[in-house]
Write an enzyme that holds these catalytic residues in place. Structure first.
Site, PDB file in Angstrom:
ATOM      1  N   GLY A  75      13.308  13.759  -6.413  1.00 27.76           N
ATOM      2  CA  GLY A  75      13.144  12.344  -6.760  1.00 27.76           C
ATOM      3  C   GLY A  75      11.909  12.126  -7.613  1.00 27.76           C
ATOM      4  O   GLY A  75      11.526  12.983  -8.425  1.00 27.76           O
ATOM      5  N   ASN A  76      11.278  10.977  -7.411  1.00 30.25           N
ATOM      6  CA  ASN A  76      10.139  10.616  -8.269  1.00 30.25           C
ATOM      7  C   ASN A  76       8.997  11.620  -8.155  1.00 30.25           C
ATOM      8  O   ASN A  76       8.448  12.066  -9.167  1.00 30.25           O
ATOM      9  CB  ASN A  76       9.637   9.219  -7.898  1.00 30.25           C
ATOM     10  CG  ASN A  76      10.506   8.141  -8.502  1.00 30.25           C
ATOM     11  OD1 ASN A  76      11.193   8.371  -9.503  1.00 30.25           O
ATOM     12  ND2 ASN A  76      10.510   6.971  -7.896  1.00 30.25           N
ATOM     13  N   ILE A  77       8.602  11.957  -6.917  1.00 36.98           N
ATOM     14  CA  ILE A  77       7.459  12.874  -6.770  1.00 36.98           C
ATOM     15  C   ILE A  77       7.887  14.303  -7.106  1.00 36.98           C
ATOM     16  O   ILE A  77       7.202  15.013  -7.855  1.00 36.98           O
ATOM     17  CB  ILE A  77       6.851  12.809  -5.345  1.00 36.98           C
ATOM     18  CG1 ILE A  77       6.451  11.381  -4.989  1.00 36.98           C
ATOM     19  CG2 ILE A  77       5.647  13.748  -5.232  1.00 36.98           C
ATOM     20  CD1 ILE A  77       5.914  11.200  -3.582  1.00 36.98           C
ATOM     21  N   GLY A  78       9.037  14.737  -6.585  1.00 36.80           N
ATOM     22  CA  GLY A  78       9.505  16.112  -6.834  1.00 36.80           C
ATOM     23  C   GLY A  78       9.692  16.378  -8.324  1.00 36.80           C
ATOM     24  O   GLY A  78       9.254  17.411  -8.844  1.00 36.80           O
ATOM     25  N   ARG A 101       4.646   2.990   6.579  1.00 38.16           N
ATOM     26  CA  ARG A 101       5.131   4.374   6.530  1.00 38.16           C
ATOM     27  C   ARG A 101       5.810   4.731   7.848  1.00 38.16           C
ATOM     28  O   ARG A 101       6.781   5.479   7.874  1.00 38.16           O
ATOM     29  CB  ARG A 101       3.966   5.335   6.266  1.00 38.16           C
ATOM     30  CG  ARG A 101       3.335   5.137   4.894  1.00 38.16           C
ATOM     31  CD  ARG A 101       2.201   6.114   4.655  1.00 38.16           C
ATOM     32  NE  ARG A 101       1.566   5.914   3.375  1.00 38.16           N
ATOM     33  CZ  ARG A 101       0.516   5.110   3.177  1.00 38.16           C
ATOM     34  NH1 ARG A 101      -0.013   4.432   4.186  1.00 38.16           N
ATOM     35  NH2 ARG A 101      -0.020   4.988   1.978  1.00 38.16           N
ATOM     36  N   HIS A 157      -2.518   9.286   7.727  1.00 41.46           N
ATOM     37  CA  HIS A 157      -2.216   8.665   6.430  1.00 41.46           C
ATOM     38  C   HIS A 157      -1.455   7.367   6.698  1.00 41.46           C
ATOM     39  O   HIS A 157      -0.238   7.313   6.632  1.00 41.46           O
ATOM     40  CB  HIS A 157      -1.359   9.626   5.606  1.00 41.46           C
ATOM     41  CG  HIS A 157      -1.026   9.121   4.246  1.00 41.46           C
ATOM     42  ND1 HIS A 157      -1.960   8.647   3.370  1.00 41.46           N
ATOM     43  CD2 HIS A 157       0.175   9.022   3.598  1.00 41.46           C
ATOM     44  CE1 HIS A 157      -1.352   8.289   2.236  1.00 41.46           C
ATOM     45  NE2 HIS A 157      -0.066   8.503   2.365  1.00 41.46           N
ATOM     46  N   GLY A 206      13.528  18.141  -2.748  1.00 39.78           N
ATOM     47  CA  GLY A 206      13.514  16.713  -3.094  1.00 39.78           C
ATOM     48  C   GLY A 206      13.173  16.633  -4.572  1.00 39.78           C
ATOM     49  O   GLY A 206      12.093  17.077  -4.998  1.00 39.78           O
TER      50      GLY A 206
END
Ligand code: APR
Length: 313
Positions: free
Chosen positions: A11-14, A88, A175, A9
């Site tokens: 994306g933003n976090i990856g 979530r 979470h 991934g």
């Protein structure tokens, strides 16, 4: 020999994790995404940043999953993030399919890796990933408690007007909205919350507001951003866990880990608990001494997760 970290991934976090980890210098990086060109573009951008920063980390962007072979650590963010008004749990079906696919590939190409799941709904994705990959339970964790704990510490530091470095606070459980910010764990350099309430350094009302803000800390960011969800703090927290494994730091970090009889004989479920993370993955689960109310909230959080597990099969 250098270590190898793969991010599934981009994306933003990856992408954020790849850019931070490229400064470590002790690990080479693979950034994989189903959209291979997107991953290649980000990897190129990061390698050009590395020139300016003087880092010689090798970073490959790819749409070929076999490039993750022999990774020491794999961090998984593949999946959809939340949109405003979503919980979530609303991501469950769509992201479970993606995690199932990723798990099969990790089992094939990097079965020895320590795997950190970030995709939501977190604890259920940890459960699904381990089931589908067949990796040992101590080599699969989820990143959540460190993030929820960071949010808790951030708000408490503001409340007491002290450095974040001097705050202790832990968040246990799933979470999601059922997470358990543990008030009995809160301290400022050893001074407990009860003492601070007695000294009128805060009020119960303010603490209740902080607890509520922690529980909805991710949602607060989603509603402000409107496009996507939090990524800087999630990236930093996932890398903190990865580093503890890679450098055998034995940090006590709250991760979504599989329990084996701890916390009132819970078995086979994964949710947020403090754990010692070192070169064998989860070395030990730490059992906190919870008060009656906290124990009850933790049980409810686990029951909430159990009520959703049937949707996975
Ligand atoms: N394999 C690999 N990558 C995939 C796959 C797949 N099967 N399916 C989707 N992706 C990729 C997308 O192409 C995208 O680049 O996952 C990436 C997700 O990135 P973002 O949409 O930017 O999401 P991000 O903010 O990084 O969050 C990822 O972590 O915290 C959780 O709730 C969040 O579930 C979300 C996940």
């Amino acid at each position: 020999m250098k270590k190898k970290i793969s991010f599934i991934g981009a994306g933003n976090i990856g992408g954020t994790m790849a850019s931070i980890a490229s400064g470590y210098n002790y690990a080479d990086i693979v950034l994989y995404d189903i959209n291979g060109d997107f991953a290649k573009g980000k990897a190129l951008d990061i390698s050009q940043m590395n020139v300016v920063n003087g880092h010689d980390t090798s970073i490959i962007g790819t749409g070929d999953i076999s490039e993750i072979n022999d990774s020491d650590v794999i961090i998984i963010t593949a999946g959809f993030p939340r949109k405003p008004q979503m919980t979530r749990d609303d991501l469950l079906t769509a992201n479970a399919k993606i995690i199932g696919l990723v798990a099969t590939n990790v089992a094939k190409y990097a079965p020895q890796a320590f795997c950190i799941i970030v995709t939501n709904p977190l604890d259920l994705m940890v459960f699904e990933f381990q089931k589908r990959s067949g990796l040992p339970k101590h080599k699969v964790v989820g990143m959540a408690g460190t993030l929820d704990g960071a949010r808790f510490k951030c708000f408490l530091a503001e409340e007491f007007n002290v450095s974040v470095k001097d705050i202790e606070a832990t968040v246990l459980g799933g979470h999601g909205d059922s997470m358990v910010p543990v008030l009995s764990s809160v301290a400022v350099k050893g001074m407990r919350l009860g003492q601070m309430l007695k000294m009128n350094l805060t009020t119960q009302k303010r603490i209740d507001e902080i607890v509520n803000r922690v529980r909805h800390g991710g949602g607060e960011i989603v509603s402000l951003m409107q496009r996507g969800s939090a990524f800087y703090a999630p990236a930093a927290c996932a890398l903190e866990i990865a580093q503890s494994f890679l450098l055998n730091q034995n940090r006590v970090l709250t991760v979504s880990a599989f329990l084996d009889g701890e916390y009132g004989d819970i078995d086979g479920m994964a949710f947020g608990v403090p754990a010692v993370i070192g070169d064998n993955g989860v070395k030990r689960i730490i059992e906190l001494n919870l008060d009656g109310h906290e124990t009850q909230m933790l049980r409810q959080s686990v029951e909430h997760l159990e009520s959703l597990i049937f949707k996975l099969s």
